[in-house]
Enzyme design. Structure first.
Site, PDB file in Angstrom:
ATOM      1  N   HIS A 133       0.813  -1.232   0.000  1.00 53.02           N
ATOM      2  CA  HIS A 133       0.000   0.000   0.000  1.00 53.02           C
ATOM      3  C   HIS A 133       0.835   1.265   0.000  1.00 53.02           C
ATOM      4  O   HIS A 133       0.290   2.357   0.044  1.00 53.02           O
ATOM      5  CB  HIS A 133      -0.922   0.035   1.227  1.00 53.02           C
ATOM      6  CG  HIS A 133      -1.728  -1.206   1.426  1.00 53.02           C
ATOM      7  ND1 HIS A 133      -1.274  -2.276   2.178  1.00 53.02           N
ATOM      8  CD2 HIS A 133      -2.949  -1.569   0.959  1.00 53.02           C
ATOM      9  CE1 HIS A 133      -2.185  -3.240   2.184  1.00 53.02           C
ATOM     10  NE2 HIS A 133      -3.211  -2.848   1.447  1.00 53.02           N
TER      11      HIS A 133
ATOM     12  N   ASP B 178      32.950 -31.926  13.219  1.00 49.89           N
ATOM     13  CA  ASP B 178      33.163 -33.210  12.548  1.00 49.89           C
ATOM     14  C   ASP B 178      34.401 -33.229  11.646  1.00 49.89           C
ATOM     15  O   ASP B 178      34.328 -32.962  10.457  1.00 49.89           O
ATOM     16  CB  ASP B 178      31.912 -33.586  11.739  1.00 49.89           C
ATOM     17  CG  ASP B 178      31.900 -35.064  11.390  1.00 49.89           C
ATOM     18  OD1 ASP B 178      32.991 -35.647  11.206  1.00 49.89           O
ATOM     19  OD2 ASP B 178      30.807 -35.643  11.312  1.00 49.89           O
TER      20      ASP B 178
ATOM     21  N   HIS C 288      34.256 -37.542   1.636  1.00 47.55           N
ATOM     22  CA  HIS C 288      34.859 -36.772   0.551  1.00 47.55           C
ATOM     23  C   HIS C 288      35.947 -37.554  -0.180  1.00 47.55           C
ATOM     24  O   HIS C 288      36.828 -36.953  -0.806  1.00 47.55           O
ATOM     25  CB  HIS C 288      35.437 -35.465   1.098  1.00 47.55           C
ATOM     26  CG  HIS C 288      34.414 -34.610   1.778  1.00 47.55           C
ATOM     27  ND1 HIS C 288      33.259 -34.198   1.168  1.00 47.55           N
ATOM     28  CD2 HIS C 288      34.375 -34.083   3.038  1.00 47.55           C
ATOM     29  CE1 HIS C 288      32.547 -33.449   2.012  1.00 47.55           C
ATOM     30  NE2 HIS C 288      33.197 -33.377   3.153  1.00 47.55           N
TER      31      HIS C 288
HETATM   32  S1  FES Z   1       1.754  -0.651   3.193  1.00 47.47           S
HETATM   33 FE1  FES Z   1       0.258  -2.155   3.510  1.00 47.47          FE
HETATM   34  S2  FES Z   1       1.449  -3.904   4.009  1.00 47.47           S
HETATM   35 FE2  FES Z   1       2.893  -2.363   3.795  1.00 47.47          FE
HETATM   36 FE   LIG Z   2      32.507 -32.200   4.718  1.00 50.35          FE
END
Ligand code: FES
Ligand SMILES: [Fe+2]
Length: 412
Positions: A103, A203, A211
């Site tokens: 918003h 470990d 490995h």
């Molecule tokens: S302005 Fe509405 S959720 Fe951020």
């Molecule tokens: Fe590892």
């Protein structure tokens, strides 16, 4: 039942795999371990100028770190006070304003709500904008350029928190006069975050087996590192742990620089700052972000000397990433293990089966090659670091959760 009972580090040396699977334990971790511990957010080199910002995670909470006009740092919960949208969705950048994409509420670098669309028409100018600013992370401090934050106002200073980890951290962080962190590279993986944190803490045993093929491709003998008589692993009361080894036994891909080490005869192999900030001696830094009981998100940075020429920089990045990155030839071996353990241990029977943490059990000692600290040492191939990691973890779970109650003011 106390969480301490999930492990037996007094008589047997064992751990209950339920720690990887329980939803209840996971919620408790977020409220005790992640809300009360210092957590790594970023490196100062990632936000050098006023208006610079990075986004990070503290447990599952998204946060925003900003560089202020006076050069200081602030961190905020990256959640819009209107309906809870993430205010900033970029990794990093520079801006004077963070405008929510839902918003349009807009916050400045100090987190203050400064602009609201149609404020007069919709709120009749009665909205207490400063009172609906971003929620500030109360503590943010730095250590050799590492930036940490904590939700617990009463937490001891960061320098005290990291004192026990200094023999592991300082040689890496003081290797160059000035450093730059490159990253983070991010990816997701099946596996509880503790599988990775514990391995980096402790470990030194798996390399020769896990490995074996990567080591032969890289021309490295990992068994020699595991048998290195001069090596040591340390575990600290605050849960930090790691291993130091003779430089000649470090695989080439884990070596970097020979200056600035506090212990001339030993080099950092691997380590973990409790709870989830790990490093390798090569200059690889990691956060294992918790993403539910069975998944982690890996955030990975490589440290390079500040101002390095392109060729040096690229060579360092390539050397580290070849072995440790989303497609690193050593990394994928470890990833496979963690995902496999997560799947194999979740069944009704398997999740009660005690796991073996007996290596080096009863042989903890002090080592006069490093300054005294609150904890003990042992040989590198050892479970000492894992035992200290889980002991601290249980202590926090058995303590008080942090449950802040942020408020929002009424209309003016
Ligand atoms: S302005 Fe509405 S959720 Fe951020
Ligand atoms: Fe590892």
């Amino acid at each position: 039942m106390p969480y301490q009972d999930l492990m037996d580090f007094d008589k047997v040396g064992s751990l209950n795999p339920e720690v990887l699977h329980s939803e209840e334990i996971y919620r408790r971790e977020l409220a005790t371990v992640f809300a009360r511990s210092w957590l790594f957010l970023t490196h100062e080199s990632q936000l050098p100028k006023p208006g610079d910002f990075v986004t990070a995670l503290m447990g599952e909470d998204p946060v925003l770190v900003t560089r202020q006009r006076d050069g200081g740092l602030k961190a905020f919960l990256n959640v819009c006070r209107h309906r809870g949208m993430r205010v900033c969705r970029q990794d990093l950048g520079n801006t004077q304003r963070f405008t929510c994409s839902y918003h349009g509420w807009s916050y400045n670098s100090a987190g203050t709500l400064v602009d609201v669309p149609m404020e007069d028409h919709s709120y009749h100018n009665r909205l207490d904008k400063p009172g609906w600013s971003l929620l500030q992370v109360p503590r943010i401090e730095t250590y050799h350029g590492l930036v940490f934050g904590c939700w617990d106002e009463e937490v001891p200073p960061l320098a005290d928190y990291l004192a026990g980890a200094a023999p592991l951290l300082d040689p890496m962080l003081t290797r160059y006069e000035d450093v730059e962190f490159v990253g983070p590279m991010k990816w997701r993986l099946v596996g509880n975050w503790k599988l990775a944190a514990e391995q980096f803490a402790s470990d030194g045993y798996h390399g020769g087996t896990t490995h074996a093929s990567a080591a032969s491709a890289l021309g490295t003998d990992l068994t020699a590192m595991g048998k290195d008589e001069n090596s040591l692993q340390l575990g600290t009361a605050l849960g930090h742990a790691g291993a130091l080894v003779t430089p000649a036994h470090l695989p080439l891909t884990m070596r970097q620089g020979e200056t600035g080490a506090a212990l001339p005869e030993l080099r950092v192999a691997h380590m973990n700052v409790f709870p989830n900030f790990s490093a390798l001696g090569s200059g690889l830094f990691r956060v294992w972000q918790p993403r539910g009981t069975g998944e982690m998100e890996i955030w990975s940075w490589v440290m390079v000397p500040a101002g390095a020429d392109d060729e040096t920089r690229r060579a360092l990045l390539n050397k580290v990433s070849l072995s440790f990155s989303a497609t690193g030839i050593v990394e994928v071996d470890d990833s496979e293990n963690w995902s496999e353990i997560q799947a194999a241990s979740r069944g009704h029977i398997a999740r009660r089966l005690p796991l073996n943490y007996q290596m080096g059990f009863g042989l903890d000692r002090d080592d006069d090659r490093i300054p005294p600290f609150d904890g003990k040492t042992g040989h590198m191939t050892n479970d000492i670091g894992a035992r200290y990691f889980y002991t601290r973890w249980a202590e926090l779970l058995d303590g008080e959760p942090l449950t802040p109650a942020p408020s929002g003011p009424a209309l003016l």
